[in-house]
Design a protein around this motif. Structure first.
Motif, PDB file in Angstrom:
ATOM      1  N   UNK A 254       2.316 -36.576  -9.493  1.00 54.31           N
ATOM      2  CA  UNK A 254       2.096 -35.897  -8.219  1.00 54.31           C
ATOM      3  C   UNK A 254       1.028 -36.637  -7.446  1.00 54.31           C
ATOM      4  N   UNK A 255       1.377 -37.094  -6.251  1.00 56.16           N
ATOM      5  CA  UNK A 255       0.414 -37.808  -5.407  1.00 56.16           C
ATOM      6  C   UNK A 255       0.581 -37.290  -3.979  1.00 56.16           C
ATOM      7  N   UNK A 256      -0.476 -36.705  -3.416  1.00 57.50           N
ATOM      8  CA  UNK A 256      -0.403 -36.045  -2.106  1.00 57.50           C
ATOM      9  C   UNK A 256       0.719 -35.008  -2.147  1.00 57.50           C
ATOM     10  N   UNK A 257       1.598 -35.042  -1.157  1.00 62.59           N
ATOM     11  CA  UNK A 257       2.715 -34.098  -1.150  1.00 62.59           C
ATOM     12  C   UNK A 257       3.975 -34.745  -1.728  1.00 62.59           C
ATOM     13  N   UNK A 258       3.799 -35.792  -2.516  1.00 64.13           N
ATOM     14  CA  UNK A 258       4.952 -36.509  -3.053  1.00 64.13           C
ATOM     15  C   UNK A 258       5.084 -36.233  -4.552  1.00 64.13           C
ATOM     16  N   UNK A 259       6.244 -35.751  -4.941  1.00 63.75           N
ATOM     17  CA  UNK A 259       6.560 -35.602  -6.359  1.00 63.75           C
ATOM     18  C   UNK A 259       7.405 -36.789  -6.773  1.00 63.75           C
ATOM     19  N   UNK A 260       6.800 -37.657  -7.574  1.00 66.44           N
ATOM     20  CA  UNK A 260       7.524 -38.820  -8.076  1.00 66.44           C
ATOM     21  C   UNK A 260       8.126 -38.436  -9.421  1.00 66.44           C
ATOM     22  N   UNK A 261       9.412 -38.720  -9.581  1.00 65.91           N
ATOM     23  CA  UNK A 261      10.050 -38.441 -10.870  1.00 65.91           C
ATOM     24  C   UNK A 261      10.928 -39.597 -11.262  1.00 65.91           C
ATOM     25  N   UNK A 262      11.012 -39.833 -12.557  1.00 66.66           N
ATOM     26  CA  UNK A 262      11.906 -40.885 -12.994  1.00 66.66           C
ATOM     27  C   UNK A 262      12.762 -40.412 -14.145  1.00 66.66           C
ATOM     28  N   UNK A 263      13.875 -41.100 -14.334  1.00 68.41           N
ATOM     29  CA  UNK A 263      14.736 -40.869 -15.493  1.00 68.41           C
ATOM     30  C   UNK A 263      15.196 -42.226 -15.985  1.00 68.41           C
ATOM     31  N   UNK A 264      15.259 -42.376 -17.291  1.00 71.62           N
ATOM     32  CA  UNK A 264      15.756 -43.630 -17.866  1.00 71.62           C
ATOM     33  C   UNK A 264      14.640 -44.570 -18.253  1.00 71.62           C
ATOM     34  N   UNK A 265      15.034 -45.697 -18.837  1.00 65.80           N
ATOM     35  CA  UNK A 265      14.078 -46.662 -19.361  1.00 65.80           C
ATOM     36  C   UNK A 265      13.831 -47.731 -18.296  1.00 65.80           C
ATOM     37  N   UNK A 266      12.824 -47.497 -17.459  1.00 64.99           N
ATOM     38  CA  UNK A 266      12.640 -48.321 -16.258  1.00 64.99           C
ATOM     39  C   UNK A 266      12.306 -49.779 -16.567  1.00 64.99           C
ATOM     40  N   UNK A 267      11.689 -50.026 -17.727  1.00 67.21           N
ATOM     41  CA  UNK A 267      11.334 -51.424 -18.030  1.00 67.21           C
ATOM     42  C   UNK A 267      12.572 -52.310 -18.184  1.00 67.21           C
TER      43      UNK A 267
END
Ligand SMILES: Cc1cc2nc3c(=O)[nH]c(=O)nc-3n(C[C@H](O)[C@H](O)[C@H](O)COP(=O)(O)OP(=O)(O)OC[C@H]3O[C@@H](n4cnc5c(N)ncnc54)[C@H](O)[C@@H]3O)c2cc1C
Ligand code: SF4
Lengths: 64, 393
Positions: B327-340
């Protein structure tokens, strides 16, 4: 069985939607989860118990 | 199984104990943990606790862990697998017939000379309290490291109007999400008043007593009254490095059931590992992957507890989809999966004003991950589709 979500705690993580899609949903802009069916039948119990365990903030309560 | 011992009382250790009791285990459980606190949650530290909207008590992990012998403030110093004992820092020994390794990680410190006051890291409650207390009215904060913790702290402090500069050698903040998303994240932070020095190395943290600034390799001096070093973490594995287990970059390697492997690659059926100290064979990783996310500690610990109680041939494999949120400011960052594993990022949908964004990550044309900003519904679809991909494809 009655389902409630503590809306102060819920941070729309969505783990409950993954665990029990017939019971919980999240709209793109929602600040809290939506309960699609607050008094579901017993057949949903296992999925809902799983949802309560998955929720990172333990916002979901089952009564009965 | 009579005597289960857990080393490390963080998220993984706590969830493991809960899951063990849920599964009907009624023998003894001992949790050894270096911290004095009962298990608590780390994500709020850089968010609500730092912002002052949560108290330390509100960071406690929810739920019960029934009938546990807590050995808090005690560090494990050695693992003897032949005798099946863990040796603690007071010389005492704890015998086990089932063991969970869950000692997580610690913040990586700056290796170089440091002023004695004003330089911080952020991993536990005490760190957060000390950092918070150091930020006075006209503090100038320099954050070294533009990863998730650095960016979250910047967002929390900017909400209060604190002066914040972030330095990183990387070209974009939160580089695991790739350059396209990183550039957009940088714009969001800049619009909130964060200054970046990206692609810049730090030469020294300056100051005799209190820190006065951060000297970059190109000579620039960033004045600072407080510095946060947020340059990643190191595994707390020293206590078992001579126990003959399979290790990779300081973490222990598990099989797909979360049981650890020995140095010859054989399964050790009575020893499990979970969370930030453990790597497991995710299908998109080369070998085993250590996934430092909340959901990974939860899923590994839940499964490890159930599998410990089963015969080896009855155990099930981990099906966890890596997910994280920030959570940064009003932004909800979400991820799924193996990003590397991603080699190509594509922005699928975007509304810069909202702001919202949805991006897919592919490797050789195969979908392996997704990132969303403020698209909480869409990301759930990816969590599902990435879970349903057959193993081995
Ligand atoms: C500030 C911060 C913010 C975060 N935010 C997010 C987020 O938003 N989303 C997300 O997905 N993830 C986030 N994470 C990551 C997440 O918190 C971790 O993945 C999770 O804490 C891992 O849990 P763990 O139990 O494996 O390890 P830890 O939480 O590190 O717990 C390990 C415990 O073991 C103890 N220990 C260490 N060595 C020994 C020893 N030798 N003997 C005995 N005890 C020992 C430690 O003191 C500690 O209490 C964040 C992490 C931090 C630090
Ligand atoms: S898992 Fe918990 S926090 Fe997430 S949406 Fe469901 S109730 Fe809310």
């Amino acid at each position: 069985m009655k389902i409630t979500v503590d809306t102060d705690l819920c941070e729309v993580h969505g783990d409950c939607v993954v665990a029990a899609p017939d019971i919980f949903d999240i709209g793109e802009d929602d600040d809290v989860v939506q309960i699609l069916n607050a008094e579901p039948g017993e057949e949903y119990r296992a999925a809902i118990v799983q949802a309560t365990k998955m929720c990172p903030v333990a916002a979901i309560k089952i009564e009965g | 199984m009579q005597n289960v011992v857990v080393v490390g009382g963080g998220l993984a250790g706590f969830r493991f104990v809960q899951s063990l009791r849920d599964a009907g285990y009624d023998g003894a459980v001992t949790v050894v943990s270096e911290e004095e606190h009962l298990p608590y949650d780390r994500p709020p530290l850089s968010k609500q606790l730092l912002a002052g909207t949560f108290t330390e008590e509100q960071c406690a992990l929810p739920g019960e862990a029934a009938e546990v012998e807590w050995k808090l403030g005690r560090r494990a110093e050695r693992l003897d697998r032949d005798l099946r004992v863990v040796v603690l820092d007071d010389g005492s020994e704890v015998a086990y017939d089932g063991l969970l390794i869950a000692t997580g990680r610690r913040a990586r410190r700056w290796d170089g000379a440091l002023p004695s006051v004003g330089v911080h890291t952020l991993r536990d409650l005490a760190d957060t309290a000390a950092f918070r207390a150091d930020i006075g009215a006209d503090a100038r904060v320099v954050i070294i490291g533009a990863g998730f913790i650095g960016c979250e702290v910047a967002a929390t402090l900017r909400k209060e109007g604190v002066d914040v500069t972030i330095v990183d050698v990387a070209a974009h903040p939160m580089p695991v999400m790739g350059p396209e998303i990183g550039a957009r994240a940088a714009r969001i932070h800049e619009a909130e008043g964060v200054r970046f020095r990206l692609g810049k190395g730090v030469a020294a943290i300056e100051g005799d007593d209190r820190v006065t600034g951060v000297r970059l390799e190109d000579g620039e001096l960033l004045e600072a009254s407080v510095v946060l070093v947020a340059v990643g973490s190191l595994p707390n594995s020293e206590w078992f490095t001579d126990a003959g287990l399979a290790m990779d970059r300081g973490v222990v390697i598990c099989d797909e059931t979360c049981a650890v492997l020995d140095a010859n690659g054989a399964v050790v059926p009575e020893v499990f590992a979970a969370g930030d100290i453990a790597a497991w064979p995710h299908r998109h990783a080369e070998g085993a992957a250590c996934i430092e996310h909340w959901s990974n500690a939860r899923d590994m610990a839940d499964l490890a507890a159930r599998n410990l109680l089963l015969a080896v041939e009855e155990r099930t494999a981990l099906a966890s989809v890596p997910t994280f949120w920030s959570d940064q400011y009003n932004v909800k960052i979400k991820s799924a999966g193996f990003l590397r594993a991603v080699d190509t990022w594509t922005i699928v949908e975007e509304d810069a004003d909202k702001p919202s964004l949805l991006a897919e990550g592919h490797r050789n044309g195969e979908l392996v991950g997704a990132v969303a900003f403020n698209m909480n519904r869409s990301i759930i679809g990816y969590q599902r589709s990435l879970a349903n991909v057959k193993v081995g494809t």
